[in-house]
Scaffold this active site. Structure first.
Site, mmCIF file in Angstrom:
data_model
loop_
_atom_site.group_PDB
_atom_site.id
_atom_site.type_symbol
_atom_site.label_atom_id
_atom_site.label_comp_id
_atom_site.label_asym_id
_atom_site.label_seq_id
_atom_site.Cartn_x
_atom_site.Cartn_y
_atom_site.Cartn_z
ATOM 1 N N ALA A 144 0.852 -1.200 0.000
ATOM 2 C CA ALA A 144 0.000 0.000 0.000
ATOM 3 C C ALA A 144 0.882 1.242 0.000
ATOM 4 C CB ALA A 144 -0.905 -0.024 1.225
ATOM 5 N N ASN A 145 0.297 2.394 0.096
ATOM 6 C CA ASN A 145 1.086 3.626 0.272
ATOM 7 C C ASN A 145 0.351 4.573 1.205
ATOM 8 O OD1 ASN A 145 -0.535 5.588 -1.352
ATOM 9 N ND2 ASN A 145 -0.071 4.105 -2.986
ATOM 10 N N ARG A 146 0.982 5.702 1.493
ATOM 11 C CA ARG A 146 0.484 6.580 2.555
ATOM 12 C C ARG A 146 -0.647 7.517 2.137
ATOM 13 N NH1 ARG A 146 3.760 6.261 6.869
ATOM 14 N NH2 ARG A 146 5.913 5.572 6.535
ATOM 15 N N SER A 147 -1.092 7.450 0.903
ATOM 16 C CA SER A 147 -2.131 8.392 0.468
ATOM 17 C C SER A 147 -3.428 8.173 1.251
ATOM 18 C CB SER A 147 -2.391 8.204 -1.025
ATOM 19 O OG SER A 147 -3.527 8.944 -1.389
#
Ligand code: CTP
Length: 403
Positions: A209-212
């Site tokens: 995943a990513n931090r968005s």
């Protein structure tokens, strides 16, 4: 000459803040512009301004109570007949009651009994305005499609200086005109927005995943809807859905690509605010990868590139469409953003420095620079993500107008 306000029935709610005297000027301006203004004052408001003042200037006498008039149900009569309700000034108490659906007096009942658009103009001391409880109520109201006219910075009661002063009457009238007008400067447009970070499965339970957080994309979608656009939001996150926005939930880059392939071609404006994974695990493992026995080797995750959705949209951009990309940069912001602008055939790129404090991922605030080919860069300084959304859409409207 008729204006967008001519003949419109506007309920003007006035609550108990020192700025109540400025609502007198707002009332006069609305009446001068041809609106039929019905003032509703709270008990608190009457401590600051006399009802005679409003009754003299408005189109109808002031109403203050659920119980005193001839109409046994004044709140439904007011709410159902209004073309728009504006509350100016709106105290912290009013914001809280409206956000939680608490009906204690004629104004709060009227706000709950209407389907008309509502414009709320908060005014209070800086400490109160900045309090997380007040900001949470504002966010709730915004997410429900209430139009907020933010307070200005300036001199406050008691001589303090800071944010919290009621917006100028002309700003409030401008918002009312935009809401009542042809639906705002994006009326008739189809706007497609993507939001959130994609999640690429490693196995049945794990993802890359990513931090968005998706907050900027949601703010853009909500603002575009408030300006009259039909908005489709392709999202990986679950946030309160802004009024008038249709959401399609996706998880992976591939799902986002196919949702956009379906919705983007017919759009006048496409805004890729999502943080799309550049790589995904090759052939995710079916089931859950179990914890290793001591003797076993640590499993390797082999990655493959995902398609660049935005570049694909740029390569097949229909005539007249405005395509907007985002660039999250950690260095060389200007060079990287402008090269993505060209390489992906974009009309506008919204670049932010994700290493800076209070900007970008997961924050409620952002600071961005907008680049368009052949145009000077536009800096949108640190502000909440709704203000940034408004600035981005202002540029989109300007680019369309310049064609
Ligand atoms: N984007 C996309 N598909 C991808 C990767 C990115 O559509 N597979 C879009 C994002 O939604 C964003 C823009 O491209 O609007 C820029 O994304 P970014 O990751 O900053 O740029 P990249 O082109 O991926 O380059 P790099 O990661 O090397 O900076």
């Amino acid at each position: 000459m008729p204006t967008t306000l001519t003949g419109k029935r506007i309920v003007l709610g006035v609550t108990g803040g020192i700025a109540a005297y400025k609502a007198v000027e707002l009332c006069r301006r609305l009446v001068d512009a041809g609106a039929h203004v019905v003032p509703v004052m709270t008990d608190g408001a009457e401590r600051f301004v006399g009802r005679t003042t409003f009754s003299a200037l408005a189109s109808e006498p002031v109403q203050t109570s659920l119980w005193d008039g001839a109409d046994p149900i004044p709140h439904t009569t007011l709410g159902q007949s209004a073309d728009l309700i504006v509350v100016a000034p709106a105290t912290a108490r009013l914001l809280s009651a409206y956000a939680t659906g608490l009906s204690t007096d004629l104004l709060t009942n009227t706000l709950l009994a209407t389907r008309a658009p509502v414009v709320v103009c908060p005014a209070m001391h800086t400490e109160m305005w900045e309090h997380p409880a007040v900001q949470a109520n504002i966010a709730t109201l915004r997410a429900r499609g209430v139009h907020i006219v933010e307070p200005e910075s300036g001199r406050l009661a008691g001589g303090d200086v800071g944010a919290g002063r009621l917006a100028a009457p002309e700003s409030i009238v401008a918002m009312i005109e935009a809401v009542l007008g042809s639906g705002g400067d994006l009326a008739g447009m189809k706007v497609v927005v993507s939001a959130g970070g994609t999640r690429e499965p490693i196995d049945a339970v794990r993802v890359i995943a990513n931090r968005s957080s998706g907050k900027q994309g949601y703010a853009i979608a909500g603002e575009a809807a408030a300006r009259g656009a039909r908005v489709t939001l392709v999202s990986t996150v679950e946030l309160p859905v802004p009024a008038g926005v249709e959401v399609f939930a996706v998880e992976t880059a591939a799902q986002m690509a196919s949702a956009l392939a379906e919705h983007a071609p017919a759009a006048n404006v496409v805004i890729m605010a999502a943080a799309v994974a550049d790589f995904r695990p090759v052939g995710p493992v079916a089931g859950k990868t179990e914890k290793l026995k001591k003797s076993q080797a640590v499993p390797e995750i082999v990655l493959e590139a995902t398609p660049d959705i935005l570049a694909g949209l740029g390569a097949n951009k229909p005539n007249g469409q405005v395509l907007v990309g985002f660039a999250a940069e950690t260095s060389d912001l200007v060079a990287n953003a402008t090269s993505k602008l060209r390489a992906k055939n974009l009309d506008l790129i919204v670049a932010n420095d994700v290493t800076a404090e209070e900007t970008g991922f997961q924050h409620d605030t952002n600071a961005v620079t907008l680049f368009a080919i052949g145009e000077p860069a536009v800096v949108l300084p640190l502000a909440d993500k709704y203000t940034i959304a408004a600035g981005v859409l202002d540029r989109v409207v300007a680019l369309r107008a310049a064609r």
